[in-house]
Scaffold this motif. Structure first.
Motif, mmCIF file in Angstrom:
data_model
loop_
_atom_site.group_PDB
_atom_site.id
_atom_site.type_symbol
_atom_site.label_atom_id
_atom_site.label_comp_id
_atom_site.label_asym_id
_atom_site.label_seq_id
_atom_site.Cartn_x
_atom_site.Cartn_y
_atom_site.Cartn_z
ATOM 1 N N HIS B 71 44.199 -8.521 36.608
ATOM 2 C CA HIS B 71 43.834 -7.739 35.428
ATOM 3 C C HIS B 71 42.371 -7.949 35.078
ATOM 4 O O HIS B 71 42.048 -8.702 34.167
ATOM 5 C CB HIS B 71 44.727 -8.116 34.245
ATOM 6 N N PRO B 72 41.505 -7.304 35.806
ATOM 7 C CA PRO B 72 40.074 -7.484 35.538
ATOM 8 C C PRO B 72 39.702 -6.981 34.150
ATOM 9 O O PRO B 72 40.306 -6.028 33.636
ATOM 10 C CB PRO B 72 39.405 -6.653 36.629
ATOM 11 N N ASP B 73 38.766 -7.659 33.562
ATOM 12 C CA ASP B 73 38.291 -7.297 32.228
ATOM 13 C C ASP B 73 37.267 -6.175 32.376
ATOM 14 O O ASP B 73 36.143 -6.404 32.804
ATOM 15 C CB ASP B 73 37.663 -8.545 31.586
ATOM 16 N N LEU B 74 37.696 -4.943 32.058
ATOM 17 C CA LEU B 74 36.800 -3.802 32.259
ATOM 18 C C LEU B 74 36.275 -3.272 30.930
ATOM 19 O O LEU B 74 35.918 -2.112 30.811
ATOM 20 C CB LEU B 74 37.527 -2.689 33.010
ATOM 21 N N SER B 75 36.258 -4.132 29.897
ATOM 22 C CA SER B 75 35.848 -3.660 28.567
ATOM 23 C C SER B 75 34.357 -3.333 28.543
ATOM 24 O O SER B 75 33.541 -4.046 29.134
ATOM 25 C CB SER B 75 36.140 -4.747 27.531
ATOM 26 N N THR B 132 27.649 -6.082 31.168
ATOM 27 C CA THR B 132 26.918 -7.323 31.446
ATOM 28 C C THR B 132 26.891 -7.584 32.949
ATOM 29 O O THR B 132 25.849 -7.921 33.535
ATOM 30 C CB THR B 132 27.610 -8.513 30.754
ATOM 31 N N LEU B 133 28.055 -7.423 33.578
ATOM 32 C CA LEU B 133 28.154 -7.720 34.999
ATOM 33 C C LEU B 133 27.422 -6.680 35.854
ATOM 34 O O LEU B 133 26.810 -7.020 36.863
ATOM 35 C CB LEU B 133 29.616 -7.818 35.427
ATOM 36 N N PHE B 310 34.364 -9.866 41.114
ATOM 37 C CA PHE B 310 34.751 -9.563 42.495
ATOM 38 C C PHE B 310 34.780 -8.061 42.740
ATOM 39 O O PHE B 310 34.309 -7.571 43.766
ATOM 40 C CB PHE B 310 36.130 -10.161 42.804
ATOM 41 N N LEU B 311 35.350 -7.330 41.748
ATOM 42 C CA LEU B 311 35.446 -5.879 41.888
ATOM 43 C C LEU B 311 34.056 -5.262 42.048
ATOM 44 O O LEU B 311 33.810 -4.459 42.956
ATOM 45 C CB LEU B 311 36.097 -5.284 40.644
ATOM 46 N N ILE B 312 33.151 -5.673 41.155
ATOM 47 C CA ILE B 312 31.811 -5.088 41.168
ATOM 48 C C ILE B 312 31.091 -5.417 42.477
ATOM 49 O O ILE B 312 30.465 -4.559 43.106
ATOM 50 C CB ILE B 312 31.001 -5.573 39.952
ATOM 51 N N ILE B 313 31.246 -6.686 42.916
ATOM 52 C CA ILE B 313 30.608 -7.083 44.169
ATOM 53 C C ILE B 313 31.168 -6.257 45.317
ATOM 54 O O ILE B 313 30.429 -5.736 46.158
ATOM 55 C CB ILE B 313 30.822 -8.590 44.437
ATOM 56 N N LEU B 314 32.491 -6.093 45.310
ATOM 57 C CA LEU B 314 33.131 -5.321 46.383
ATOM 58 C C LEU B 314 32.576 -3.902 46.431
ATOM 59 O O LEU B 314 32.175 -3.405 47.493
ATOM 60 C CB LEU B 314 34.645 -5.303 46.162
ATOM 61 N N VAL B 315 32.539 -3.257 45.261
ATOM 62 C CA VAL B 315 32.075 -1.873 45.213
ATOM 63 C C VAL B 315 30.606 -1.787 45.638
ATOM 64 O O VAL B 315 30.229 -0.974 46.489
ATOM 65 C CB VAL B 315 32.260 -1.291 43.789
ATOM 66 N N ALA B 316 29.773 -2.697 45.075
ATOM 67 C CA ALA B 316 28.338 -2.633 45.368
ATOM 68 C C ALA B 316 28.066 -2.898 46.843
ATOM 69 O O ALA B 316 27.316 -2.158 47.499
ATOM 70 C CB ALA B 316 27.595 -3.655 44.507
#
Lengths: 252, 332
Positions: B71-75, B132-133, B310-316
């Motif tokens: 449950h990634p924090d996507l706020s 922020t991320l 992790f999600l952001i790194i994966l996508v980027a």
């Protein structure tokens, strides 16, 4: 004969591995003269051409260009090379730049470094390049890259590059050895015709005795680093050829 | 029926050299080496505490972690209530910027009816995890971009001195060749992780030490790749340009550069690709970027935020990988 364009005096060259490529070669070429150099592979033909324009330094003897020694200093050898065009068996075109740029690279010796850095050529230089391409009738291909041209066309570009130097002599190191016989004739036609029209002297290493007979004013035959025969093509008899190429010459 | 045995029907026995005592000793040594290697392999399993049971038994312990990671924090915004004492040190009511005393809630009239509303002045929206991320991922990309750029600019001229085909013949050339090769080897020998720690000490934590570490390490790598590209060029154009009376510089510029530029660009793009992933690791030692935040989240057991990382790194990384592959294909 006035001062010869090139003259060699007892020219000797021994490679670091001990191969004696040239042994006391005395050789001269007058202005506007077309000379064919023949001989077996390893007889010293290519070495002679590279000594003439200072790409190789002889171990003994001298090369004179218009009466002045070529090998006195490295800088002087470079000055000589500016006035001496050269074409090669494998064309030596620079890949991935246009045909016109390749031709303009012929001006590299004269170009100030800061302009060369940015491949910046003046309109006059471009005109010179385009005219050279027109001479070898390949002007319509000027934007293409060398890899997109046929072998014969590539060698014509190389001729245009040499012309762009406005040379006094054209050295041709086996210019047509990698071309088929028909194309070879076309390419050699261009080179020799232009040289005769412009009064450029020409020294051509040739593998084909027939072409040497047909195009040259004078034939010089090399054997084991020495001049074995020198004279007009008419004197190039079977005995001479047997002497130069060995017994198997009868096969061709 | 053919009774006479012909040579065709006899099995062929290939001639063999008779085995000497040396052959026997050698085959014994080979067996011994094999046994020693297997023993070393066994010792390695023991030393690395390789144990499947521990792995399975540990699975239940990370259930909570896995749930949070799922449950990634996507706020985009978080609303934080700022807790401020209503009275200041002197016992007077604390006033806001408009001179109104602070309250926990305000009573307002909406369409003539009294409505209780939270005091918006004490309930401030703040940027959430996602922006922020994204911002620190951007910083990571920028660190790797500048690091790679510096490396390309510095290794480009050096690579020519580190090429055998250009430095052969003269003693000066030989010295330059040896010196540049040595510098490249030294730079390559330090892992960027170690370089980053050194630079964090030198210039303090932040993106700058990351840039320096990546740049310095990449000089070694790119210099080696560039010089190998230069060593494999076709010598024919070089000789042809030399024959026009060009200076040494012009021979390199016209005879070699057009041959190696596409390779140089492809190597640089590939290096950038590597450096993006590398700079994430460097964040952990304080060299800025998303790695810095990821490390902090994991240390504070904030796994849903770590999951966002992790999600952001994966996508980027995926996007940049595609872009880099596309451009390298275009150049090749």
């Amino acid at each position: 004969m006035a001062t010869p364009v090139f003259q060699t005096v007892k020219l000797c060259l021994t490679y670091p591995d001990g191969t004696q490529a040239l042994r006391e070669v005395d050789f001269a070429i007058g202005a506007g003269e077309v000379v064919a150099v023949i001989g077996k592979s390893g007889a010293g033909k290519s070495t002679l051409l590279r000594c003439l324009n200072g790409l190789l330094t002889p171990t003994k003897g001298e090369v004179l260009f218009r009466g002045r020694p070529v090998h006195s200093t490295k800088a002087h050898a470079r000055m000589v090379r500016r006035d001496v065009g050269m074409i090669f068996q494998n064309f030596g075109l620079v890949p991935r730049v246009s045909v016109l740029t390749n031709v303009l690279i012929g001006r590299a010796g004269q170009l100030p470094t800061w302009r060369g850095l940015f491949f910046w050529f003046t309109p006059e230089e471009r005109q010179l390049g385009l005219r050279a391409l027109q001479r070898v009738e390949i002007l319509d291909q000027w934007q293409k890259r060398p890899a997109d041209l046929s072998g014969g066309q590539q060698q014509r570009v190389a001729i245009a590059r040499a012309l762009c130097q406005e040379p006094a002599v054209l050295l041709a190191d086996e210019p047509v050895s990698s071309l088929d016989p028909a194309t070879a004739r076309v390419v050699l036609d261009y080179a020799v015709r232009i040289c005769r029209e412009e009064g450029i002297a020409m020294v051509a290493n040739l593998h084909s005795v027939a072409l040497a007979r047909e195009y040259s004013d004078r034939v010089v035959a090399f054997k084991d680093g020495r001049v074995a025969f020198e004279g007009p093509p008419t004197q190039l008899t079977d005995e001479v050829l047997k002497e130069v190429y060995g017994e198997h010459f009868a096969d061709f | 029926m053919n009774t006479s045995p012909t040579s065709e029907h006899k099995p062929i026995v290939p001639p063999r050299k008779p085995r000497t005592w040396r052959d026997h000793v050698w085959s014994g040594v080979k067996w011994l080496l094999l046994v020693m290697f297997l023993a070393y392999l066994w010792a390695s399993f023991v030393r690395t505490e390789f144990n499947l049971y521990t792995l399975v038994a540990g699975a239940k312990d990370i259930k909570k972690v896995m749930l949070e990671l799922a449950h990634p924090d996507l706020s985009w915004y978080v609303y934080e209530t700022e807790r401020v004492p209503l009275l200041d040190e002197a016992g007077q009511p604390r006033l806001d910027s408009e001179g109104v005393p602070l309250t926990h809630a305000v009573l307002v009239l909406e369409d003539g009816k009294p409505v209780i509303k939270l005091d918006s002045r004490t309930n401030k929206p703040k940027l959430g995890t996602l922006p922020t991320l994204l911002d620190s991922m951007n910083e990571t990309v920028q660190i790797s971009l500048i690091g790679t750029l510096i490396a390309v600019i510095l290794s480009f001229p050096l690579a020519f001195f580190a090429s055998r085909n250009l430095t052969r013949g003269t003693s000066t050339g030989l010295v330059l060749y040896g010196a540049t090769r040595f510098v490249f080897n030294v730079l390559r020998a330090f892992p960027p992780y170690i370089l980053a720690i050194i630079f964090v000490f030198m210039v303090g934590p932040g993106p700058f030490p990351g840039v320096l570490a990546l740049g310095l390490h990449s000089i070694g790598m790119l210099g080696k790749l560039f010089s190998e590209a230069i060593e494999s060029v076709d010598p024919a154009p070089i000789e042809a340009v030399k024959a026009t009376g060009a200076s040494n510089f012009m021979v390199v510029w016209y005879g070699i550069l057009p041959q190696v530029v596409p390779q140089f660009l492809a190597f640089s793009l590939y290096r950038w690709d590597i450096n993006i992933r590398m700079s994430i690791i460097l964040g952990i030692v304080g060299a800025g970027g998303i790695g810095f935040l990821l490390d902090q989240y994991i240390r504070m057991f904030k796994y849903s935020q770590a999951s966002t990382c992790f999600l952001i790194i994966l996508v980027a990384v995926t996007l940049l990988d595609y872009a880099s592959a596309y451009f390298r294909e275009k150049l090749g």
